[in-house]
Design a protein around this motif. Structure first.
Motif, PDB file in Angstrom:
ATOM      1  N   GLU A  33       0.828  -1.198   0.000  1.00  0.00           N
ATOM      2  CA  GLU A  33       0.000   0.000   0.000  1.00  0.00           C
ATOM      3  C   GLU A  33       0.865   1.253   0.000  1.00  0.00           C
ATOM      4  OE1 GLU A  33      -2.681  -0.179   3.288  1.00  0.00           O
ATOM      5  OE2 GLU A  33      -3.916  -1.724   2.345  1.00  0.00           O
ATOM      6  N   ASP A  57      -2.969   3.733 -12.735  1.00  0.00           N
ATOM      7  CA  ASP A  57      -3.312   2.460 -13.343  1.00  0.00           C
ATOM      8  C   ASP A  57      -3.199   2.520 -14.862  1.00  0.00           C
ATOM      9  OD1 ASP A  57      -5.571   3.853 -14.118  1.00  0.00           O
ATOM     10  OD2 ASP A  57      -6.993   2.582 -13.061  1.00  0.00           O
ATOM     11  N   THR A  70      -7.884  -2.270  -4.105  1.00  0.00           N
ATOM     12  CA  THR A  70      -7.270  -2.151  -5.425  1.00  0.00           C
ATOM     13  C   THR A  70      -8.240  -1.661  -6.487  1.00  0.00           C
ATOM     14  OG1 THR A  70      -7.831  -4.422  -5.992  1.00  0.00           O
ATOM     15  CG2 THR A  70      -5.702  -4.063  -4.937  1.00  0.00           C
ATOM     16  N   ARG A  97      -8.158   5.128  -8.220  1.00  0.00           N
ATOM     17  CA  ARG A  97      -7.789   3.757  -7.888  1.00  0.00           C
ATOM     18  C   ARG A  97      -7.418   3.717  -6.410  1.00  0.00           C
ATOM     19  NH1 ARG A  97      -8.184  -1.147 -10.254  1.00  0.00           N
ATOM     20  NH2 ARG A  97      -8.145  -0.127 -12.249  1.00  0.00           N
ATOM     21  N   GLU A 100      -3.788   0.195  -2.808  1.00  0.00           N
ATOM     22  CA  GLU A 100      -3.034  -1.057  -2.872  1.00  0.00           C
ATOM     23  C   GLU A 100      -2.563  -1.336  -4.305  1.00  0.00           C
ATOM     24  OE1 GLU A 100      -3.873  -5.741  -1.948  1.00  0.00           O
ATOM     25  OE2 GLU A 100      -4.924  -4.234  -0.769  1.00  0.00           O
ATOM     26  N   SER A 102      -1.725  -3.401  -7.531  1.00  0.00           N
ATOM     27  CA  SER A 102      -2.278  -4.622  -8.112  1.00  0.00           C
ATOM     28  C   SER A 102      -1.751  -4.794  -9.537  1.00  0.00           C
ATOM     29  CB  SER A 102      -3.809  -4.554  -8.127  1.00  0.00           C
ATOM     30  OG  SER A 102      -4.248  -3.581  -9.050  1.00  0.00           O
ATOM     31  N   THR A 105      -2.070  -1.740 -11.861  1.00  0.00           N
ATOM     32  CA  THR A 105      -1.172  -0.605 -11.672  1.00  0.00           C
ATOM     33  C   THR A 105      -0.096  -0.625 -12.763  1.00  0.00           C
ATOM     34  OG1 THR A 105      -1.517  -0.787  -9.293  1.00  0.00           O
ATOM     35  CG2 THR A 105       0.337   0.558 -10.022  1.00  0.00           C
TER      36      THR A 105
END
Length: 128
Positions: A33, A57, A70, A97, A100, A102, A105
């Protein structure tokens, strides 16, 4: 498979280095995170420690530290990451987003918080 571009900023020199990571190195970032520290070996900085400060993202949506998880979320924002108000009191609904990291990303922003024995320029090269 996860692939990221990690933008590592050096607060002492003011330089930012962009490093592409994939496979095993990218997996070190999955599930972390914003605000957490990561070992710098994932981007070629042995002995360094990096703090995750932001990212975006695949669609360019920014990550916000006040949104859990996420997934994307539509929030009413009065300013901050993803929206800059032009008048006092302006608010806007924006899609962001979660905090976290993911597979969705694509870019991670990080800054150096603990230094190793070697110089950053020697490890990453000076790509200006």
């Amino acid at each position: 498979m996860a692939e990221f571009t990690v933008a590592v900023s050096d607060p002492e020199s003011g330089h930012t280095y962009q490093i592409d990571v994939d496979e095993q190195d990218a997996n070190r970032f999955i599930g972390r995170e914003l605000g957490e520290e990561v070992d710098g070996a994932a981007v070629g900085l042995d002995g360094y420690s990096l703090e995750l400060t932001g990212g975006s993202d695949t669609a360019g949506r920014p990550m916000r530290s006040d949104v859990r998880g996420t997934a994307t979320k539509t929030i009413l924002s009065a300013g901050g990451v993803g929206f800059e108000p032009t008048t006092d009191g302006e608010r806007k609904r924006i899609t962001v987003r979660g905090r976290e990291v993911s597979d969705e990303t694509r870019q991670i922003n990080a800054k150096i918080v603990a230094r190793g024995s070697e110089d950053v320029d020697a490890l990453l090269g000076d790509d200006e």
